[in-house]
Design a protein around this motif. Sequence first.
Motif, PDB file in Angstrom:
ATOM      1  N   TRP A  99      25.068  30.397   0.224  1.00 56.43           N
ATOM      2  CA  TRP A  99      24.621  30.683  -1.032  1.00 56.43           C
ATOM      3  C   TRP A  99      25.109  31.672  -2.139  1.00 56.43           C
ATOM      4  O   TRP A  99      24.392  30.516  -3.224  1.00 56.43           O
ATOM      5  CB  TRP A  99      22.966  31.155  -0.577  1.00 56.43           C
ATOM      6  CG  TRP A  99      22.556  29.382   0.373  1.00 56.43           C
ATOM      7  CD1 TRP A  99      22.321  29.740   1.360  1.00 56.43           C
ATOM      8  CD2 TRP A  99      21.860  28.769  -0.514  1.00 56.43           C
ATOM      9  NE1 TRP A  99      21.606  28.372   1.719  1.00 56.43           N
ATOM     10  CE2 TRP A  99      21.259  27.851   1.017  1.00 56.43           C
ATOM     11  CE3 TRP A  99      21.765  27.774  -1.554  1.00 56.43           C
ATOM     12  CZ2 TRP A  99      20.617  26.197   0.697  1.00 56.43           C
ATOM     13  CZ3 TRP A  99      21.424  26.524  -1.741  1.00 56.43           C
ATOM     14  CH2 TRP A  99      21.094  25.681  -0.597  1.00 56.43           C
ATOM     15  N   THR A 100      25.441  31.872  -1.812  1.00 57.39           N
ATOM     16  CA  THR A 100      26.086  33.025  -2.869  1.00 57.39           C
ATOM     17  C   THR A 100      27.155  31.842  -3.391  1.00 57.39           C
ATOM     18  O   THR A 100      27.353  32.261  -4.560  1.00 57.39           O
ATOM     19  CB  THR A 100      27.145  34.736  -2.572  1.00 57.39           C
ATOM     20  OG1 THR A 100      26.028  34.849  -1.694  1.00 57.39           O
ATOM     21  CG2 THR A 100      27.480  34.715  -3.087  1.00 57.39           C
ATOM     22  N   ILE A 101      28.085  31.006  -2.978  1.00 57.46           N
ATOM     23  CA  ILE A 101      29.151  30.256  -3.028  1.00 57.46           C
ATOM     24  C   ILE A 101      28.348  29.352  -3.706  1.00 57.46           C
ATOM     25  O   ILE A 101      28.264  28.461  -5.042  1.00 57.46           O
ATOM     26  CB  ILE A 101      29.579  29.427  -2.170  1.00 57.46           C
ATOM     27  CG1 ILE A 101      30.681  30.885  -1.855  1.00 57.46           C
ATOM     28  CG2 ILE A 101      30.525  28.750  -3.015  1.00 57.46           C
ATOM     29  CD1 ILE A 101      31.419  31.033  -0.135  1.00 57.46           C
ATOM     30  N   ARG A 102      27.294  28.540  -3.284  1.00 57.52           N
ATOM     31  CA  ARG A 102      26.494  27.341  -3.522  1.00 57.52           C
ATOM     32  C   ARG A 102      25.730  27.182  -5.187  1.00 57.52           C
ATOM     33  O   ARG A 102      25.971  26.637  -6.159  1.00 57.52           O
ATOM     34  CB  ARG A 102      25.657  27.175  -2.352  1.00 57.52           C
ATOM     35  CG  ARG A 102      26.502  26.065  -1.505  1.00 57.52           C
ATOM     36  CD  ARG A 102      25.361  25.872  -0.136  1.00 57.52           C
ATOM     37  NE  ARG A 102      25.784  25.024   0.299  1.00 57.52           N
ATOM     38  CZ  ARG A 102      25.310  24.530   1.653  1.00 57.52           C
ATOM     39  NH1 ARG A 102      24.816  25.114   1.970  1.00 57.52           N
ATOM     40  NH2 ARG A 102      25.932  24.063   2.661  1.00 57.52           N
ATOM     41  N   ILE A 103      25.119  29.001  -5.231  1.00 61.40           N
ATOM     42  CA  ILE A 103      24.632  28.945  -6.320  1.00 61.40           C
ATOM     43  C   ILE A 103      25.769  29.214  -7.179  1.00 61.40           C
ATOM     44  O   ILE A 103      25.176  29.044  -8.406  1.00 61.40           O
ATOM     45  CB  ILE A 103      23.779  30.254  -6.102  1.00 61.40           C
ATOM     46  CG1 ILE A 103      22.584  30.560  -5.070  1.00 61.40           C
ATOM     47  CG2 ILE A 103      22.758  30.921  -7.551  1.00 61.40           C
ATOM     48  CD1 ILE A 103      21.749  31.018  -4.761  1.00 61.40           C
ATOM     49  N   GLY A 104      26.817  30.128  -7.108  1.00 60.96           N
ATOM     50  CA  GLY A 104      27.462  30.570  -7.977  1.00 60.96           C
ATOM     51  C   GLY A 104      28.160  29.195  -8.539  1.00 60.96           C
ATOM     52  O   GLY A 104      28.642  28.850 -10.099  1.00 60.96           O
ATOM     53  N   LEU A 105      29.017  27.926  -7.348  1.00 63.39           N
ATOM     54  CA  LEU A 105      28.537  26.420  -8.082  1.00 63.39           C
ATOM     55  C   LEU A 105      27.713  25.821  -9.479  1.00 63.39           C
ATOM     56  O   LEU A 105      27.755  25.124 -10.143  1.00 63.39           O
ATOM     57  CB  LEU A 105      29.109  26.107  -7.155  1.00 63.39           C
ATOM     58  CG  LEU A 105      30.372  26.396  -6.193  1.00 63.39           C
ATOM     59  CD1 LEU A 105      30.256  24.898  -5.151  1.00 63.39           C
ATOM     60  CD2 LEU A 105      31.616  26.359  -7.208  1.00 63.39           C
ATOM     61  N   LEU A 106      26.742  26.122  -8.887  1.00 63.69           N
ATOM     62  CA  LEU A 106      25.399  25.886 -10.009  1.00 63.69           C
ATOM     63  C   LEU A 106      25.369  26.772 -11.100  1.00 63.69           C
ATOM     64  O   LEU A 106      24.969  25.721 -12.419  1.00 63.69           O
ATOM     65  CB  LEU A 106      24.306  25.805  -8.842  1.00 63.69           C
ATOM     66  CG  LEU A 106      24.282  25.224  -7.682  1.00 63.69           C
ATOM     67  CD1 LEU A 106      22.191  25.415  -7.020  1.00 63.69           C
ATOM     68  CD2 LEU A 106      23.529  23.503  -8.151  1.00 63.69           C
ATOM     69  N   ILE A 107      25.563  28.030 -11.224  1.00 67.15           N
ATOM     70  CA  ILE A 107      25.560  28.740 -12.002  1.00 67.15           C
ATOM     71  C   ILE A 107      27.219  28.088 -13.316  1.00 67.15           C
ATOM     72  O   ILE A 107      26.819  28.029 -15.249  1.00 67.15           O
ATOM     73  CB  ILE A 107      25.646  29.915 -11.803  1.00 67.15           C
ATOM     74  CG1 ILE A 107      24.135  30.771 -11.035  1.00 67.15           C
ATOM     75  CG2 ILE A 107      26.248  31.099 -13.048  1.00 67.15           C
ATOM     76  CD1 ILE A 107      24.873  31.834 -11.067  1.00 67.15           C
ATOM     77  N   GLU A 108      28.390  27.933 -12.212  1.00 66.06           N
ATOM     78  CA  GLU A 108      29.784  27.157 -13.484  1.00 66.06           C
ATOM     79  C   GLU A 108      28.942  25.958 -14.141  1.00 66.06           C
ATOM     80  O   GLU A 108      29.202  25.799 -15.205  1.00 66.06           O
ATOM     81  CB  GLU A 108      30.152  27.107 -12.345  1.00 66.06           C
ATOM     82  CG  GLU A 108      32.055  26.420 -12.553  1.00 66.06           C
ATOM     83  CD  GLU A 108      32.415  28.143 -12.581  1.00 66.06           C
ATOM     84  OE1 GLU A 108      33.740  27.678 -13.552  1.00 66.06           O
ATOM     85  OE2 GLU A 108      32.260  28.849 -11.856  1.00 66.06           O
ATOM     86  N   ALA A 109      28.167  25.385 -13.479  1.00 66.14           N
ATOM     87  CA  ALA A 109      27.550  23.967 -14.633  1.00 66.14           C
ATOM     88  C   ALA A 109      26.657  24.853 -15.736  1.00 66.14           C
ATOM     89  O   ALA A 109      27.144  23.647 -16.493  1.00 66.14           O
ATOM     90  CB  ALA A 109      27.394  23.001 -12.878  1.00 66.14           C
ATOM     91  N   GLY A 110      25.767  25.136 -14.894  1.00 69.00           N
ATOM     92  CA  GLY A 110      24.234  25.392 -15.991  1.00 69.00           C
ATOM     93  C   GLY A 110      25.459  26.443 -17.289  1.00 69.00           C
ATOM     94  O   GLY A 110      24.961  26.266 -18.495  1.00 69.00           O
ATOM     95  N   LEU A 111      25.893  27.205 -17.001  1.00 64.97           N
ATOM     96  CA  LEU A 111      27.074  27.807 -18.335  1.00 64.97           C
ATOM     97  C   LEU A 111      27.789  26.356 -19.387  1.00 64.97           C
ATOM     98  O   LEU A 111      27.621  26.666 -20.439  1.00 64.97           O
ATOM     99  CB  LEU A 111      28.432  28.860 -17.711  1.00 64.97           C
ATOM    100  CG  LEU A 111      29.309  29.276 -18.810  1.00 64.97           C
ATOM    101  CD1 LEU A 111      28.650  30.052 -19.710  1.00 64.97           C
ATOM    102  CD2 LEU A 111      30.860  29.389 -18.009  1.00 64.97           C
ATOM    103  N   HIS A 112      29.038  25.674 -18.529  1.00 62.41           N
ATOM    104  CA  HIS A 112      29.418  24.645 -19.045  1.00 62.41           C
ATOM    105  C   HIS A 112      27.915  23.853 -20.177  1.00 62.41           C
ATOM    106  O   HIS A 112      27.982  23.487 -21.205  1.00 62.41           O
ATOM    107  CB  HIS A 112      29.856  23.679 -18.394  1.00 62.41           C
ATOM    108  CG  HIS A 112      31.061  24.541 -17.904  1.00 62.41           C
ATOM    109  ND1 HIS A 112      32.367  24.552 -19.173  1.00 62.41           N
ATOM    110  CD2 HIS A 112      32.061  24.611 -16.692  1.00 62.41           C
ATOM    111  CE1 HIS A 112      33.397  25.657 -18.389  1.00 62.41           C
ATOM    112  NE2 HIS A 112      32.814  25.167 -17.137  1.00 62.41           N
ATOM    113  N   LEU A 113      27.188  23.626 -19.587  1.00 62.18           N
ATOM    114  CA  LEU A 113      25.602  23.173 -19.849  1.00 62.18           C
ATOM    115  C   LEU A 113      25.062  24.003 -20.729  1.00 62.18           C
ATOM    116  O   LEU A 113      25.149  22.929 -22.297  1.00 62.18           O
ATOM    117  CB  LEU A 113      24.554  22.491 -19.119  1.00 62.18           C
ATOM    118  CG  LEU A 113      23.356  22.099 -19.581  1.00 62.18           C
ATOM    119  CD1 LEU A 113      23.819  20.183 -20.175  1.00 62.18           C
ATOM    120  CD2 LEU A 113      22.523  21.397 -18.815  1.00 62.18           C
TER     121      LEU A 113
END
Length: 421
Positions: A288-302
């Motif tokens: 979940w560290t990896i998965r949540i991190g990918l969501l944060i990555e998308a959130g930054l670009h948004l």
Amino acid sequence: MTATGSERLGGRFARLLAASTTSALGSGMATVAAPLYVASQTDDPLTVSAGAAVAWLPWLLFSLPGGVLADRVDRRRLMIAVDWVRVAALAALAAAIVTDRAGVALLYAVLFVVNAGEVVFRTAAQAVLPAVVPRSRLERANGWLGAGTTVMHNMVAGPLGGFLFVVAAAIPFGVNAGTYALSALLVGLMAGSYRGTSKTGGRRSVRAEVAEGFRWLLSHRLLRTMTLLIGLLNLTLTAALAVLVLLATQRLGLGSVGYGALFTCLAVGGLLGSVVGDRLVAAVTATWTIRIGLLIEAGLHLALAASRSAVVVGVALFAFGVHGALWNMVANSLRQRLTPSALQGRVGSTTLFIAAGGNCLGALLGGVVAARFGLTAPYWVGLVVALAVIAVTWRVFDRATVAAAYADPAPAAPETPATIA
């Protein structure tokens, strides 16, 4: 139980941490002082911007052969040799500046040598770490190394290097030479042998050894996915950061101080993630560290694409800083856990090569995309890529696969017939 401080990791790690942190301080000062010196010599934009190419080129040229070297020789001795070469180069540059014999060409030649050394040094240091600390402490060790680099390179070195340059242009480079000398002495105090391969094994060609590292990494689904993700996400992130100054001034209405504050948000998040990251990983699991991190990555670009609020962008960069620290911690620890000792250098250097490739392409594409399709276009592209990555890789990082990676010892290196180089 998770260690609560660097001293719980042992004396050898304490010396490695001190060497890494000291080097980061000196490197950060030189990173700030180099463009200042070039700007004092010329106002040609091409000459000034060439410094970025000089900084990145060694990562592409020397990552792969550097990994082979780290697997062939004693890694501790290799780190010491690299440090002393960098001491000599920087000391010569400082002396040339003092005697008014330096020029932009000499500066760039020294920077090339220093960055080539950084590639080899970092590869060897990452390969040494599993032999220095227990497997159960890898997350903690990687976190402390990341924290030291964040504080010294990203927070302290910038203003200190700028101040020392105003006092005298040669001082930051001379101090950098001193930090590398101290690093060499500290690494020299690490007891033990850190050779990746047998001393009596046959020597194969560099190409064959590089290919062996590539094949092993590509054959491992979890590490292969993480490595390709690092390259791809570095591409979109670097493209985004390449035009961030324009976004900050034209869209967010920030001045130079406000623009710098955005990077402070990023650095503070990275520091927090590095310090408490091993506890967070233990609490939510690596999956979940990896998965949540990918969501944060998308959130930054948004946030960068859609928001006109400096506060929102600052918060997004802070969250991304935390994610970046955690991602590096988990990715490095997994690679160190799963890679055979004899392949640590080559597998690590392959990861660096792919990551650097993403950075180089991203730096070029960010400006091209923004100029062609508009200032926010690189961020929308980054969002689409991040969402596609989430959809494709979500199941790769399932709990059973990642848990098995943490439970199993590193496999033995593959048997390959030796040939003469």
